[in-house]
Design a protein around this motif. Structure first.
Motif, PDB file in Angstrom:
ATOM      1  N   PRO A 245      58.726   7.374  13.464  1.00  0.00           N
ATOM      2  CA  PRO A 245      59.176   6.375  12.592  1.00  0.00           C
ATOM      3  C   PRO A 245      60.457   5.872  12.543  1.00  0.00           C
ATOM      4  CG  PRO A 245      58.698   8.694  11.557  1.00  0.00           C
ATOM      5  CD  PRO A 245      58.849   8.811  13.200  1.00  0.00           C
ATOM      6  N   THR A 246      60.575   4.631  12.237  1.00  0.00           N
ATOM      7  CA  THR A 246      61.771   3.367  12.594  1.00  0.00           C
ATOM      8  C   THR A 246      62.992   4.060  11.912  1.00  0.00           C
ATOM      9  OG1 THR A 246      62.458   1.296  12.379  1.00  0.00           O
ATOM     10  CG2 THR A 246      61.438   2.195  10.396  1.00  0.00           C
ATOM     11  N   GLU A 247      62.860   4.946  10.732  1.00  0.00           N
ATOM     12  CA  GLU A 247      64.349   5.466  10.555  1.00  0.00           C
ATOM     13  C   GLU A 247      64.873   6.410  11.473  1.00  0.00           C
ATOM     14  OE1 GLU A 247      60.789   7.764   8.062  1.00  0.00           O
ATOM     15  OE2 GLU A 247      61.275   5.637   8.838  1.00  0.00           O
ATOM     16  N   ASP A 248      64.014   7.161  12.242  1.00  0.00           N
ATOM     17  CA  ASP A 248      64.538   8.053  13.381  1.00  0.00           C
ATOM     18  C   ASP A 248      65.880   7.382  14.037  1.00  0.00           C
ATOM     19  OD1 ASP A 248      62.815   9.795  12.521  1.00  0.00           O
ATOM     20  OD2 ASP A 248      61.938  10.156  14.596  1.00  0.00           O
ATOM     21  N   GLY A 249      65.939   6.021  14.392  1.00  0.00           N
ATOM     22  CA  GLY A 249      66.943   5.509  14.794  1.00  0.00           C
ATOM     23  C   GLY A 249      68.273   5.534  13.999  1.00  0.00           C
TER      24      GLY A 249
END
Length: 295
Positions: A245-249
């Motif tokens: 998921p993009t929020e992992d960054g």
């Protein structure tokens, strides 16, 4: 890593423990920390420039208070509160434009923000001239200068009421935005914070390094009960793993900041109950400041 203190053993321990907190992290990070009571200061790559994301909102607020002599209209107060306490982007844009030369409305030139930066001695900060305030280039050292200005007693840039107002808004930042440079702080301190997070797009005009990268930044001031310190951590190279998921960054950047923050506060305030930003905000974070408002 460079740390100094009137307690040399503390300086050595901080340098070692911050280095351990960064070991193995893929984030590129810069930091600037000061603690006035112990005359302690730690820096790591403090002059490296980063995309500001929303930590620039503290600069916008400082510039607004500087230009208005510390006295805001009700409309300006409402915008400032939204900009800091809930990190409202529309409010930031509105204030950025009020502090800009609008000869070319598509490219608001933030001349009044630059005047504040000059007065505050924040010489490494470069406002974005295209109006994209989140791409303003900031450094950990300059943001720490701003924290020292807000928490100090020098009236040459901002008066006492203006400084108190700014810190009051940072005390009221909503609970889900109190992560980062607050982690591990003494739970009985008055904690004042502003964070920033931005994922760069993958558009062709974006530099190759920045494409898809998360920029995650945090700054906090501790006060009350003898506490008088400030911490700024700026990060980039917080990548999203393939298929994740993009929020992992963003979460990776937050974890890097909080590892540094916990290491610092554990050394400077040993044995104190630690604030956990994933939990409820401490009672000391809730008082509101009376704004310097004009009709």
């Amino acid at each position: 890593m460079h740390c100094t203190s009137k307690n040399p053993e503390l300086a050595r321990k901080l340098a070692d423990d911050i280095a351990k907190a960064l070991a193995g992290r893929k984030s590129m990070a810069s930091l600037s920390f000061y603690d006035r009571p112990t005359a302690t200061r730690c820096t790591f790559d403090p002059d490296k420039q980063y995309d500001s994301a929303s930590v620039v909102k503290t600069i916008i607020l400082g510039a607004l208070l500087y230009q208005k002599g510390g006295t805001l209209t009700e409309a300006e107060d409402a915008l400032a509160r939204k900009m800091i306490t809930v990190s409202d982007n529309d409010a930031a844009t509105a204030l950025w434009r009020r502090l800009s030369d609008l000869k070319d409305p598509k490219k608001p030139d933030p001349v009044k923000i630059q005047a504040f930066l000059d007065k505050a001695g924040m010489r490494e900060t470069v406002p974005d001239k295209e109006g994209s305030w989140g791409l303003t280039q900031v450094t950990a050292d300059d943001q720490a200068k701003l924290l020292r200005l807000l928490s100090g007693d020098d009236n040459s840039v901002l008066g006492a009421e203006a400084r108190s107002y700014a810190l009051g808004l940072m005390r009221q930042v909503q609970s889900d935005q109190r992560w980062g440079a607050t982690a591990g702080a003494p739970a009985d301190a008055v904690i004042q914070v502003k964070n920033g997070w931005l994922q760069r797009s993958k558009n062709p005009d974006v530099p190759e390094f920045d494409k898809g990268d998360w920029k995650v930044n945090s700054m906090a001031v501790l006060a009350g009960k003898g506490y008088d310190s400030g911490l700024v951590v700026l990060t980039e190279n917080n990548r999203v793993p393939e298929g994740r998921p993009t929020e992992d960054g963003m979460n990776y950047g937050v974890e890097t900041i909080e590892a540094i923050s916990r290491a610092i506060y554990r050394d400077v305030y040993p044995g104190m109950e630690a604030y956990n930003p994933s939990g409820p905000a401490p009672a000391a974070a809730k008082p509101s400041a009376q704004p310097p408002v004009a009709g």
